[in-house]
Design an enzyme around this catalytic site. Sequence first.
Site, mmCIF file in Angstrom:
data_model
loop_
_atom_site.group_PDB
_atom_site.id
_atom_site.type_symbol
_atom_site.label_atom_id
_atom_site.label_comp_id
_atom_site.label_asym_id
_atom_site.label_seq_id
_atom_site.Cartn_x
_atom_site.Cartn_y
_atom_site.Cartn_z
ATOM 1 N N ASP A 18 0.820 -1.210 0.000
ATOM 2 C CA ASP A 18 0.000 0.000 0.000
ATOM 3 C C ASP A 18 0.858 1.267 0.000
ATOM 4 O O ASP A 18 0.480 2.264 -0.603
ATOM 5 C CB ASP A 18 -0.938 0.011 1.214
ATOM 6 C CG ASP A 18 -2.174 -0.828 0.941
ATOM 7 O OD1 ASP A 18 -2.678 -0.772 -0.196
ATOM 8 O OD2 ASP A 18 -2.623 -1.544 1.846
ATOM 9 N N CYS B 121 6.264 -5.964 6.149
ATOM 10 C CA CYS B 121 5.446 -7.127 5.789
ATOM 11 C C CYS B 121 4.866 -7.035 4.379
ATOM 12 O O CYS B 121 4.009 -7.834 4.014
ATOM 13 C CB CYS B 121 4.344 -7.352 6.811
ATOM 14 S SG CYS B 121 3.228 -5.962 6.976
HETATM 15 C C1 PEP Z 1 0.844 -3.871 2.559
HETATM 16 O O1 PEP Z 1 0.046 -3.000 2.217
HETATM 17 O O2 PEP Z 1 2.044 -3.862 2.249
HETATM 18 C C2 PEP Z 1 0.390 -5.008 3.387
HETATM 19 C C3 PEP Z 1 1.238 -5.881 3.856
HETATM 20 O O3 PEP Z 1 -0.952 -5.130 3.595
HETATM 21 P P1 PEP Z 1 -1.971 -5.716 2.505
HETATM 22 O O4 PEP Z 1 -1.152 -6.318 1.402
HETATM 23 O O5 PEP Z 1 -2.817 -6.723 3.191
HETATM 24 O O6 PEP Z 1 -2.724 -4.510 2.084
HETATM 25 MG MG MG Z 2 -1.872 -2.877 3.174
#
Ligand code: PEP
Ligand code: MG
Length: 573
Positions: A457, A504
């Site tokens: 994001d 992450c």
């Molecule tokens: C991100 O945005 O990098 C993340 C780990 O969350 P998601 O992919 O679930 O939006």
């Molecule tokens: Mg995210």
Amino acid sequence: MREIRGIAASPGIALAPAFIFLDDYNAAIPSYPIESDHVDAEYRRFSEAIEFSKREVAGLKEKALAEVGEEQAAIFEAHLMMLDDPELKERVQNGLESSLLNVESVIFRFEQEAIDQLSSSQDPYIQERVSDVHDVVRRVLGRLLHRERFSLADIERDVIVVAKDLLPSDMVGMARNRVKGIATEAGGRTSHAAILARAFQIPAVLGVGQFLSDVQPGITLIVDGDRGVVVLNPDESALNKEKVARSLRQRKVKAFESIRDIPAATKDGCRIHLMANIEVPEEANLVNEQRADGIGLFRSEFLFLGGHVPGEESQYKAYRKVVEAMDGKPVTIRTMDIGGDKVLPEFGAQDEKNPLLGWRAIRFCLSKTDIFRTQLRAILRASLHGDVRIMFPMISTMEELIKARGILEEAQWECRSRGYEVPSDLKAGIMIEVPSAALCADTLARSADFFSIGTNDLTQYTMAVDRGNEKVAYLHDPYNPAVLRLITMTIESARKANIEVGLCGEMGGDPTGAVLLVGLGLRELSMSAASIPAVKSLLLATPLAELEEAAETVMKMTSPGAIATFLASRFNV
Ligand code: PEP
Ligand code: MG
């Protein structure tokens, strides 16, 4: 034979017949006037559809009882009761007489009214009934309109699923042992269909662009998720190539087995914690197989996307299952990141013009505090069984963080008043995935116990690019210097405030991304469990100083493409 290129979204190679998944969920419900002497005939159509649906649901209930358990069977029992509800019948009869519209239109209106009424309730149990109404009404409408109500859960033979796009909810319910590969017109490497495909270890090529019109049901397809290629009607030589690639892959997987039990570290012994991202509790087995150091991101919202909104007890059971499976290793449970492409129509989040910029994640939770508190209580109770941390997604202001922490405290009191001695010092951290959070990370660090950088994001919002739109996928690149600067700012703020910082996003699961991030100072990366061996193998082969030196060079570079090439050649990947 025809070969088409797309985005390599989930590794592995699959060969199977094509299964075309056309979702009619959003297809228009016809609306037309009827004569008053047709009311009875319309009502008879309705009664027939109800009887048909009851037989269908009774069959599903038996299947659930035999294959899944009583909890799932109880859902279908509730659906049977709704189909038998005299009030529904009366409302349809009255609706037909008063509106003089066709029965599909009357039922559709009934659904909208029922959903509005239920979702405005303050009682989470009542809110949770929304998905049941939705499911039952769709089944009846499907029968009336002679549309096949096909779910990916019903696939009974080995196939490659081809679709325009797949929603996270489509993926969650899918028959995972039958779907050998996935190819979609839309989507990118970090779209949730891709993340789930990796989690379920299903090879996938997404963002192929228009190709569905060239695929006939049942034709042979190869999905090569390593190269990002889909082959339609492969000839002899393509089939041979596929065989060779498959055996090379198996050899590589075997080679990784020798490092499985070695803790992740750089060549000179700097310990790097490699954690896993999971979407559903069953993935915990794979996480342990890969000897992850814990779970760095449990995307809890996927528990809500399977067509039934879980209450406190069933959430508690799901979290506890994961916590116990990890046997004392840390488990970071992210509170639900609903919205964006993770649509819960039950809560009205599907009607937004810009869902990715809208009522998402913590914004949703802070306005639906009952649902939020229910989830927090379930997490708090699960924390009594191991090392649990809570993480709030998409924080963009300090106020949001303070409010979220306040609600967490309320949930703690609620648990205690019910006799659960939940800890008061549970670590509560935030995702850094919006530029405003990265820019103000120094102040957010005062109220957060840790940061986890979400590059999926963070890249989307920094570059103003929809991460699931293949037409602009070239812009969704975490190696863009703007994104890299925000990452380094966040690391620096965490270091000064003396709080933990990890990452992450998908960038951490890519070996070149991982070595760059360690070079920039991160010591904890969370990724899909299947990505751990390749990242670990590269780290074990490289001294820290080399990573730091490469990172320093990268931070002086301007082109994301040049950065990727530099890292790939420097680290030989
Ligand atoms: C991100 O945005 O990098 C993340 C780990 O969350 P998601 O992919 O679930 O939006
Ligand atoms: Mg995210």
